[in-house]
Design a protein around this motif. Structure first.
Motif, PDB file in Angstrom:
ATOM      1  N   LEU A   1       0.945  -0.977  -0.071  1.00 47.40           N
ATOM      2  CA  LEU A   1      -0.145   0.111  -0.113  1.00 47.40           C
ATOM      3  C   LEU A   1       0.967   1.371  -0.035  1.00 47.40           C
ATOM      4  O   LEU A   1       0.556   2.293  -0.897  1.00 47.40           O
ATOM      5  CB  LEU A   1      -0.917   0.002   1.224  1.00 47.40           C
ATOM      6  CG  LEU A   1      -2.082  -0.872   1.310  1.00 47.40           C
ATOM      7  CD1 LEU A   1      -2.537  -1.176   2.386  1.00 47.40           C
ATOM      8  CD2 LEU A   1      -3.165  -0.263   0.357  1.00 47.40           C
ATOM      9  N   ARG A   2       2.001   1.253   0.875  1.00 45.92           N
ATOM     10  CA  ARG A   2       2.706   2.542   0.940  1.00 45.92           C
ATOM     11  C   ARG A   2       3.481   2.533  -0.415  1.00 45.92           C
ATOM     12  O   ARG A   2       3.574   3.753  -0.868  1.00 45.92           O
ATOM     13  CB  ARG A   2       3.784   2.238   2.055  1.00 45.92           C
ATOM     14  CG  ARG A   2       3.171   2.223   3.434  1.00 45.92           C
ATOM     15  CD  ARG A   2       4.209   1.967   4.482  1.00 45.92           C
ATOM     16  NE  ARG A   2       3.664   2.070   5.756  1.00 45.92           N
ATOM     17  CZ  ARG A   2       4.356   1.645   6.951  1.00 45.92           C
ATOM     18  NH1 ARG A   2       5.600   1.137   6.787  1.00 45.92           N
ATOM     19  NH2 ARG A   2       3.625   1.758   8.079  1.00 45.92           N
ATOM     20  N   LYS A   3       3.941   1.549  -1.031  1.00 45.80           N
ATOM     21  CA  LYS A   3       4.647   1.810  -2.402  1.00 45.80           C
ATOM     22  C   LYS A   3       3.834   2.020  -3.606  1.00 45.80           C
ATOM     23  O   LYS A   3       4.143   2.826  -4.323  1.00 45.80           O
ATOM     24  CB  LYS A   3       5.610   0.467  -2.576  1.00 45.80           C
ATOM     25  CG  LYS A   3       6.440   0.523  -3.677  1.00 45.80           C
ATOM     26  CD  LYS A   3       7.310  -0.702  -3.797  1.00 45.80           C
ATOM     27  CE  LYS A   3       8.443  -0.520  -4.897  1.00 45.80           C
ATOM     28  NZ  LYS A   3       9.299   0.551  -4.716  1.00 45.80           N
ATOM     29  N   ASP A   4       2.693   1.286  -3.530  1.00 42.17           N
ATOM     30  CA  ASP A   4       1.957   1.588  -4.931  1.00 42.17           C
ATOM     31  C   ASP A   4       1.108   2.877  -4.895  1.00 42.17           C
ATOM     32  O   ASP A   4       1.092   3.551  -5.749  1.00 42.17           O
ATOM     33  CB  ASP A   4       0.801   0.557  -5.062  1.00 42.17           C
ATOM     34  CG  ASP A   4       1.604  -0.900  -5.447  1.00 42.17           C
ATOM     35  OD1 ASP A   4       2.930  -1.055  -5.449  1.00 42.17           O
ATOM     36  OD2 ASP A   4       0.831  -2.022  -5.653  1.00 42.17           O
ATOM     37  N   LEU A   5       0.825   3.438  -3.591  1.00 42.46           N
ATOM     38  CA  LEU A   5       0.101   4.553  -3.277  1.00 42.46           C
ATOM     39  C   LEU A   5       1.105   5.900  -3.526  1.00 42.46           C
ATOM     40  O   LEU A   5       0.741   6.960  -3.246  1.00 42.46           O
ATOM     41  CB  LEU A   5      -0.789   4.675  -2.228  1.00 42.46           C
ATOM     42  CG  LEU A   5      -1.926   3.894  -2.155  1.00 42.46           C
ATOM     43  CD1 LEU A   5      -2.649   3.754  -0.869  1.00 42.46           C
ATOM     44  CD2 LEU A   5      -2.674   4.062  -3.189  1.00 42.46           C
ATOM     45  N   ALA A   6       2.273   5.499  -3.193  1.00 44.46           N
ATOM     46  CA  ALA A   6       3.542   6.317  -3.301  1.00 44.46           C
ATOM     47  C   ALA A   6       3.511   7.455  -2.015  1.00 44.46           C
ATOM     48  O   ALA A   6       3.632   8.648  -1.970  1.00 44.46           O
ATOM     49  CB  ALA A   6       3.588   7.110  -4.713  1.00 44.46           C
ATOM     50  N   LEU A   7       3.296   6.491  -0.920  1.00 44.26           N
ATOM     51  CA  LEU A   7       3.080   7.347   0.385  1.00 44.26           C
ATOM     52  C   LEU A   7       4.460   7.665   0.959  1.00 44.26           C
ATOM     53  O   LEU A   7       4.781   6.804   1.873  1.00 44.26           O
ATOM     54  CB  LEU A   7       2.091   6.581   1.173  1.00 44.26           C
ATOM     55  CG  LEU A   7       0.822   6.318   0.588  1.00 44.26           C
ATOM     56  CD1 LEU A   7      -0.074   5.570   1.573  1.00 44.26           C
ATOM     57  CD2 LEU A   7      -0.020   7.521   0.375  1.00 44.26           C
TER      58      LEU A   7
END
Length: 371
Positions: free
Chosen positions: A97-103
């Motif tokens: 989630l962190r990576k794909d949403l670029a958070l």
């Protein structure tokens, strides 16, 4: 009234219990602002997703996360899934989630509510009035760098490899977030790294210095080695306003800061992406700092404050409902002033309550403050 879309991912352990508390608070604000203000979807993540789909998060859940205004995340993991393949471990869902949403920007406030000054492991005078914001870079560094592997060297020897990597732009953007936030607070940023032994720390220091000097002359930017920063957090934490650091050190320093407030169960967090060039909106995920606490899952003892306060950060940073976020912060403080305490923050004279009791105290305070 605009509809704000929220994806709820309760996860494992106490995640499901504290998310139920968050739902009650969301419903309270939905009734206050007008029915339909918040459009909720829900899916599974972590161990629950592995049980259902054989992976830590499904493609359908990722599609929902990409399409929503904000994700509200509970907690993942537990001994039940200790033996699953590494790539399918519950934490992999959170990392994806962190990576794909670029958070890339993780905001972790450490606030000591007046009623909880005695719950801290430090003396009251050291923590009373504490208000620190740790800004952690979230999508780079040693957690994501390659190569990342265990090599068999033969003769019974192995080598574990994790790679610390940062590019200039990654450091620039996280330092800008920290400085922008400092402008709304005490106008002081402490950049923390290990430039004395790490080349990535040397680069971090150089870039942070330049960004602060050239772009934020109104901000006081200083530097502190990460090990010293950890010591200073427990020696005299009120010297800090905003701390900005990489993924690894941010992970450790924010947990240290959490205990200054009395419990990990008190700390929310926000993870933000870059502003959309068209709408200005950021992808965002909000979650408590604590884990799934499998030892108390199902007992009704979990502290829901970090989860509820995470929704408060969503009100502030994703939905622009600043007055409502302030109201929720005041309600949490007021509920604590009544003496209601979950087990993790209990003390002399406290009224011990469970998850439902603390949630009810906050809802009551919301009613009274908005009357």
């Amino acid at each position: 009234m605009a509809t704000h879309k929220l994806l709820l991912l309760p996860g494992d352990g106490i995640g499901t219990e504290i998310m139920a508390s968050a739902r009650q608070v969301i419903a309270w604000f939905d009734a206050r602002l007008g029915a339909g203000t918040f459009a909720l979807e829900e899916d599974v993540v972590g161990g629950a997703a592995y049980d259902a789909h054989g992976k830590a998060i499904s493609e359908a859940a990722m599609d929902k996360a990409m399409a929503t205004d904000a994700v509200l995340f509970g907690a993942v993991g537990g001994p039940k899934w200790d033996g699953v393949p590494y790539d399918a471990r519950p934490e992999a869902g959170l990392l994806r989630l962190r990576k794909d949403l670029a958070l890339f920007a993780n905001l972790r406030p450490a606030i000591c509510y007046p009623a909880l000054a005695d719950a801290s492991s430090l003396k009251r005078e050291i923590v009373e009035g504490l208000d620190i914001l740790i800004v952690r870079e979230l999508t780079g560094g040693v957690y994501f760098g390659e190569p990342k592997e265990i090599r068999d060297l033969g003769n019974g020897q192995k080598r574990g490899i994790d790679t610390q990597v940062y590019d200039t732009y990654e450091i620039e953007r996280i330092v800008r977030v920290a400085c922008d936030l400092a402008r709304t607070r005490g106008k002081k940023v402490t950049s923390s790294e290990k430039r004395n032994v790490m080349k990535s720390g040397v680069l971090w220091n150089e870039v942070a210095t330049r960004v602060g000097r050239d772009e934020y002359p109104d901000i006081t930017l200083d530097h502190m080695l990460a090990d010293n920063c950890g010591m200073q957090l427990v020696r005299w934490p009120k010297q800090f306003d905003v701390i900005v650091c990489d993924n690894l050190f941010g992970d450790m320093l924010s947990d240290i800061a959490a205990m200054l407030t009395g419990s990990l169960g008190m700390l929310p967090s926000a993870s933000l992406g870059a502003p959309d060039t068209r709408t200005g909106r950021r992808k965002a995920m909000y979650e408590p700092v604590h884990g799934s606490a499998p030892d108390i899952a199902g007992t009704g003892a979990a502290n829901p404050i970090a989860m509820i306060a995470s929704f408060g950060m969503a009100l502030r940073y994703s939905f622009g409902l600043v007055a409502e976020a302030d109201l929720l912060d005041k309600a949490i403080a007021a509920a604590l002033e009544t003496g209601a305490r979950t087990r993790d923050i209990g003390g002399g004279g406290a009224t011990l309550v469970g998850t439902d009791g603390m949630t009810a105290a906050i809802l009551k305070a919301l009613d009274e403050l908005s009357a």
